[in-house]
Design a protein around this motif. Structure first.
Motif, short mmCIF file in Angstrom:
data_model
loop_
_atom_site.label_atom_id
_atom_site.label_comp_id
_atom_site.label_asym_id
_atom_site.label_seq_id
_atom_site.Cartn_x
_atom_site.Cartn_y
_atom_site.Cartn_z
N LYS A 2 37.79 49.94 44.15
CA LYS A 2 38.30 49.15 43.04
C LYS A 2 38.14 47.67 43.34
CE LYS A 2 41.64 52.43 41.39
NZ LYS A 2 42.92 52.94 41.85
N ARG A 5 41.20 41.28 41.53
CA ARG A 5 40.87 40.29 40.53
C ARG A 5 39.94 39.22 41.12
NH1 ARG A 5 44.92 37.33 36.51
NH2 ARG A 5 46.32 37.70 38.22
N ARG A 6 40.27 38.77 42.33
CA ARG A 6 39.42 37.75 42.97
C ARG A 6 37.99 38.25 43.09
NH1 ARG A 6 43.69 36.37 46.09
NH2 ARG A 6 44.37 34.24 45.80
N LEU A 132 49.48 49.81 41.84
CA LEU A 132 50.72 49.08 41.56
C LEU A 132 50.64 47.62 41.98
CD1 LEU A 132 53.41 51.77 42.47
CD2 LEU A 132 52.35 51.27 40.27
N SER A 133 49.46 47.18 42.37
CA SER A 133 49.30 45.75 42.69
C SER A 133 48.96 45.00 41.40
CB SER A 133 48.17 45.58 43.70
OG SER A 133 47.50 44.37 43.51
N HIS A 134 49.67 43.89 41.15
CA HIS A 134 49.36 43.08 39.96
C HIS A 134 47.89 42.73 39.93
CE1 HIS A 134 53.50 42.24 38.81
NE2 HIS A 134 53.79 41.91 40.05
N GLU A 135 47.42 42.24 41.08
CA GLU A 135 46.07 41.71 41.19
C GLU A 135 45.02 42.78 40.88
OE1 GLU A 135 45.45 38.56 42.74
OE2 GLU A 135 43.44 38.71 43.58
N VAL A 136 45.18 43.92 41.53
CA VAL A 136 44.19 44.99 41.35
C VAL A 136 44.26 45.51 39.91
CG1 VAL A 136 43.51 47.29 42.08
CG2 VAL A 136 44.24 45.61 43.78
N ASP A 308 57.25 40.02 35.19
CA ASP A 308 57.48 40.71 36.46
C ASP A 308 58.97 40.78 36.76
OD1 ASP A 308 56.81 42.06 38.71
OD2 ASP A 308 56.20 40.31 39.88
N ASP A 369 60.84 48.10 39.20
CA ASP A 369 59.65 47.85 40.00
C ASP A 369 58.38 48.29 39.25
OD1 ASP A 369 60.72 46.66 42.36
OD2 ASP A 369 61.66 48.58 42.82
N HIS A 370 57.24 47.96 39.86
CA HIS A 370 55.95 48.22 39.21
C HIS A 370 55.77 49.68 38.83
CE1 HIS A 370 54.30 44.55 41.67
NE2 HIS A 370 55.35 44.26 40.93
N ARG B 155 55.95 45.05 49.30
CA ARG B 155 54.58 45.23 48.83
C ARG B 155 53.73 43.99 49.12
NH1 ARG B 155 52.81 48.66 45.50
NH2 ARG B 155 54.89 49.16 44.74
N GLU B 159 50.34 43.44 51.07
CA GLU B 159 49.16 43.19 50.25
C GLU B 159 48.57 41.80 50.48
OE1 GLU B 159 49.50 44.05 46.10
OE2 GLU B 159 47.66 42.98 45.57
N LYS B 166 43.15 46.93 50.52
CA LYS B 166 42.09 47.72 51.15
C LYS B 166 41.44 46.90 52.25
CE LYS B 166 41.56 50.70 47.40
NZ LYS B 166 40.80 51.28 46.34
N PHE B 386 49.90 35.37 44.04
CA PHE B 386 48.56 35.42 44.63
C PHE B 386 47.94 34.04 44.81
CE2 PHE B 386 49.33 39.46 42.61
CZ PHE B 386 49.03 40.33 43.64
N ASP B 389 43.08 31.29 42.12
CA ASP B 389 41.88 32.11 42.26
C ASP B 389 40.73 31.36 42.92
OD1 ASP B 389 42.64 34.58 41.45
OD2 ASP B 389 42.18 34.27 39.34
#
Lengths: 467, 495
Positions: A2, A5-6, A132-136, A308, A369-370, B155, B159, B166, B386, B389
């Protein structure tokens, strides 16, 4: 793999190398745009909107929905429980027959739903192996590409690449930075936060030098667009389009304020950012409708942050954190709709509302939570109002070990999910006039994997629009 | 292939200053050249720059824009540009929003930590962040209680701050069960509102014996290289030390290829920031470079950021963006962040931010806060946890327009402390080519301009040949306009 976002933004920028980058200033629409005289507005609820407190069960139906809701959303101080009496009824869940209602803060949206019949609620929209990651997760919603198949850019961006060239400006984000859904590498997509500030900043005290500056600026950015280095090409194309737009778009503000001051005040009275952003979209639509030269944007993107709500989410109170946001959303949508009606464009504008994920059913202290799948909203004069898709199964026993409702594509599952790609595909096919096969080859990729758990069969024929 | 002993010429040192600070103003360049030995090398220059006193700087103010402008003003003339730049990096890394925190004094304390640990011990840094009240408020640590877990911090700690979702090969670094069990370890932590110090509330802590249905707080049974037994941070004693045990375990985590996960993740972030975007989505070649930098530094185990940064600043990858124009498909360049663009321009043009509002006296007369918010980078208010960007996301049309406006404001400013081109350029010059060279020198990009771009600038200066000789004493319009155009140019948005 996957895409975060970056990384997804990065791959979109890298993709820029492949596209044609010669910029020509004759803003002649290429007319391949099958969206015709329609418009598409996408609204992102950033942070993860709590779906179960947006569309909430009033009765049990055959799935014990309200009971399950009451068991996991608590009353009292800090509780998120929305009492049955406070909910604004919207009809029955197609699967369980449970009566459903909007959060009380969505009063204005309920008016559109009830009185105009122009709101489609699509329940349980998600994607396989939800993250469950915002970014992903935001990266997935914006790219429309959950499996990470070799598609770069955003889902709208890839659609635009098929219909527009470098000299067109088909899309504008009313944002500070370019949203992921609009990313692409062929045409020019702008971000304009406020039209009135978008005039090109010359030193007008030296007015006799302005023409020379303009020529030089135009030359510098045209040079950059042919470098072959991705970020130079990107800067070049964007800078050149910015210059052209800076000479056409600011006047749209003045025209709108002159022609429609009453409507403008209506947005102003809401006194929130999102309402102001919607007003900018209205100004641009007003300009396109009147045939202003060099103004042809038909795709818009807005966002509303703050969803959030891990803590202090609030329950039915419209002054609570969640209620406050939903009220802002609903009031803005209503003002925009009325404005469009008055312009004679309401049936040609579709607004799509999404969030990167929903939130956990079981509340934590005083927030949530997410979560996984949640509802999408489609609003417009040509939208066939009603409830689509199934309310997710929130019975504690049916939840995944992480406490979230499972994603399913199993036809035998009465709680089967809607895949976000079905909503995107139906929108592109039925609203933006893109051929079924083109969507599958250029915009949305089918998953490989077990058919019950993955999106292996498309359904671009969700019956969302009035013919 | 170069290394720490590779000799740097003046342009090379300029590149190092540009990338580790905000532009290379002549005085700073001279100072570094003086200290870096007769023949400066990558290593000697890095040592000079890294040898800063890691004092805390805490931008205070009643309102966000005040504190923000204090911080920006400080960076305009910092004791160490590298420390300032690192603090901005860490601010994006441990991104905390004043709108969420509410209490500016807590955030200002956190900014102090970022300066203090800027090149310190990374594990200690993470442990300090775990207990930082601003971070607690940002990610709901005080709301994470034994009867109602809140997963937010657990989290993001994994993360963003340590592992990444990942690894570099697309394999997961942790599971949802790791999120829950780390959240359990963090229960009970809160802060004292008056003093702004961390506190542990034993009564709110999740002790394994009290929650038999939750099981032991086992971490990383399927990832991390700990085997199926995983690790339990409660084994070395339950209670307030658990969060340190968690951190120790995170730093021992290895990825699917057996590499230290924290080291790779952090190095990748640093290289995206200090080198270029290819490290955002590293392929095999970039991964090899990341591993090389880590190996040279001896970072794993020592967790000394100074060593990691030195290895980075002396590696070839750090010099990839230094190539001269013209560029092609294989050239590496990075987009300047708004902070970079804003400060570099001010420092090179000698324009001072005036008054408590840090205003630029020209055009829109906007403050540092106003300019930077329109460019998309307000300090103490990153867009999310985050951070920013970066890359081409800085170059949206609205953000570009803000940069263009700032260039106009600055070059149009004639009032006190404003732009004084006669102090930067010899006004006796009349040949357009020489004037162009002089302005390009001031802005530090003489080698970053193509011949075609030069012709455009010359065309502008001479009104397409109509006035081939200029008298700057008589009329400084063109030198102001040229400076404005160069600041607005695509080349100046990059470094």
């Amino acid at each position: 793999m996957k895409l975060s976002r970056r990384r997804f933004l990065q791959s979109a920028a890298a993709g820029a190398m492949l596209g044609p980058t010669v910029f020509n200033h004759a803003l002649v629409a290429r007319s391949l745009a099958a969206i015709g005289n329609r418009y598409l507005v996408v609204v992102c609820l950033d942070g993860g909107n709590d779906g179960v407190n947006t569309v909430t069960p009033i009765t049990d139906g055959s799935a014990g929905l309200r009971q399950a809701y009451d068991a996991q959303r608590f009353d009292g101080n800090g509780g998120l429980n929305l009492p049955v009496g406070s909910l604004l009824p919207i009809g029955a869940d197609p699967n369980s027959g449970a009566e459903l209602g909007f959060h009380p803060a969505l009063k204005a949206l309920h008016n559109l739903y009830d009185q105009k019949g122009s709101v489609a609620v699509v329940q349980g929209v998600g994607y396989p192996d939800y993250d469950l990651s915002h970014e992903v997760s935001m990266g997935i919603w914006e790219s429309g590409n959950p499996s990470g198949a070799g598609l770069s850019g955003g889902w709208i961006g890839r659609h635009l690449e098929q219909g527009y060239g470098p000299s067109d400006i088909p899309a504008v984000g009313v944002e500070w930075s370019l949203p992921g859904d609009l990313r692409q590498s062929v045409t020019s997509v702008l971000t304009i936060k406020r039209l009135q500030w978008f005039g090109f900043p010359y030193d007008w005290e030296e007015w006799q030098d302005v023409a020379a500056k303009r020529t030089a600026f135009e030359g510098l950015y045209a040079q950059a667009a042919g470098t072959g280095l991705a970020s130079f090409d990107f800067a070049g194309t964007t800078g050149a389009a910015t210059l052209v737009a800076s000479e056409a778009y600011p006047a749209l503000h003045d025209d709108y304020e002159a022609d429609r001051s009453e409507m403008s005040a209506r947005y102003g009275a809401i006194d929130r950012d999102l309402a102001d952003d919607f007003r900018e979209v209205a100004k641009m639509i007003h300009g396109v409708e009147r045939g202003v030269p060099n103004v042809g944007a038909r795709y818009f993107r807005l966002s509303q942050g703050g969803y959030d709500t891990h803590a202090q989410q609030g329950g039915q109170d419209v002054e609570g954190r969640h209620g406050y946001l939903l009220k802002e959303l609903a009031d803005s949508l209503e003002a925009f709709y009325e404005d469009l009606e008055d312009m004679g464009a309401a049936s040609r504008v579709l607004t799509v509302v999404f969030s990167e994920f929903s939130r956990r059913i079981l509340q934590n202290g005083n927030g949530s939570d997410h979560g996984s799948q949640g509802p999408m909203l489609l609003i417009g004069g040509a939208v066939k109002g009603g409830i689509y898709g199934n309310h997710p199964n929130i019975d504690p026993a049916a939840l995944n070990p992480d406490g979230n409702t499972p994603y399913s594509q199993d036809p035998a599952d009465s709680f089967r999910s809607v895949d976000l790609r079905d909503v995107y595909g139906s929108t592109l096919k039925q609203w933006a006039g893109m051929a079924h096969g083109d969507i599958l080859s250029h915009v949305l990729a089918l998953d490989s994997g077990p058919s019950g758990e993955y999106w292996t069969t498309e359904n671009f024929d969700l019956d969302l629009f009035v013919p | 292939m170069g290394d720490e002993n590779t000799i740097l010429d003046e342009n090379g040192v300029r590149h190092v200053l540009r990338r580790t600070g905000f532009g290379a103003p002549p005085k700073e360049l001279a100072k570094v050249l003086r200290k870096a030995g007769k023949t400066p090398t990558r290593g000697s220059v890095a040592d000079v720059l890294l040898n800063f006193k890691a004092r805390a700087f805490r931008p205070r103010g009643d309102y966000l824009y005040r504190a923000h402008n204090k911080w920006v003003a400080k960076m305009q003339k910092p004791k160490s540009a590298l420390q300032s730049k690192l603090a901005v990096f860490w601010h994006g890394y441990f991104a905390t929003q004043s709108s969420v925190v509410g209490e500016l004094r807590f955030l200002s304390t956190q900014i102090g930590l970022l300066h203090e640990y800027a090149r310190g011990n990374f594990k200690d840094f993470v442990k300090a962040i775990n207990r930082d009240p601003a971070m607690m408020l940002m990610l709901d640590t005080p709301r994470n209680k034994k009867h109602a877990l809140n997963e937010n911090y657990a989290r993001e700690l994994q993360e963003i701050f340590t592992l990444g979702v990942k690894d570099l090969h697309g394999q997961p670094n942790y599971t949802q069960s790791d999120v829950v069990n780390i959240a359990r370890c963090f229960t009970g932590w809160t802060y004292d509102w008056k003093r702004g110090t961390p506190e542990f509330d034993d009564w709110q802590h999740d002790y394994e014996a009290d929650f038999p249905d939750r099981g032991p707080k086992l971490l990383f049974q399927s990832t991390g290289g700990f085997g199926s037994a995983g690790r339990n941070p409660a084994e070395q004693g339950e209670g307030e030390d658990e969060i340190d045990h968690v951190t120790d375990i995170l730093f021992e985590h290895t990825d699917s290829q057996g590499h230290n996960t924290v080291a790779r993740q952090l190095t990748q972030r640093l290289m995206s920031f200090f080198c270029h975007d290819a490290f955002e989505a590293p392929g095999a070649a970039e991964i090899a470079v990341i591993d090389e930098v880590i190996a040279t530094s001896g970072f794993v185990g020592a967790w000394d950021l100074t060593r990691l940064l030195r290895a980075l600043f002396t590696h070839d990858c750090f010099f990839e963006t230094s190539s001269a124009a013209p560029y092609g498909t294989t050239t590496r360049k990075a987009v300047k962040s708004p902070i970079d663009f804003f400060l570099t321009t001010l420092r090179l043009t000698g324009v001072k931010l005036r008054t408590a509002d840090a205003r630029v006296f020209g055009g829109s007369y906007d403050s540092a806060y106003g300019h930077l918010s329109q460019m998309g980078q307000v300090l103490m208010e990153p867009p999310s946890v985050f951070g920013w960007d970066g890359g081409t996301s800085w170059l949206s049309s609205s953000a570009l327009m803000a940069r263009f406006r700032f260039a106009r404001d600055l070059t149009a400013s004639r009032e006190g402390g404003g732009f004084r081109p006669e102090k930067l350029v010899d006004f006796g010059l009349s040949d357009p080519e020489e004037i162009l060279d002089a302005v390009l020198d001031v802005l530090g990009i003489p080698d970053q301009v193509t011949e075609a771009e030069r012709q455009i600038y010359i065309g502008y200066l001479t009104d397409d040949g109509a006035s081939p000789v200029l008298d700057l004493h008589e009329d400084d319009t063109k030198v102001r306009g040229l400076t404005c155009l160069i600041i607005q140019s695509p080349a100046f948005q990059h470094h």
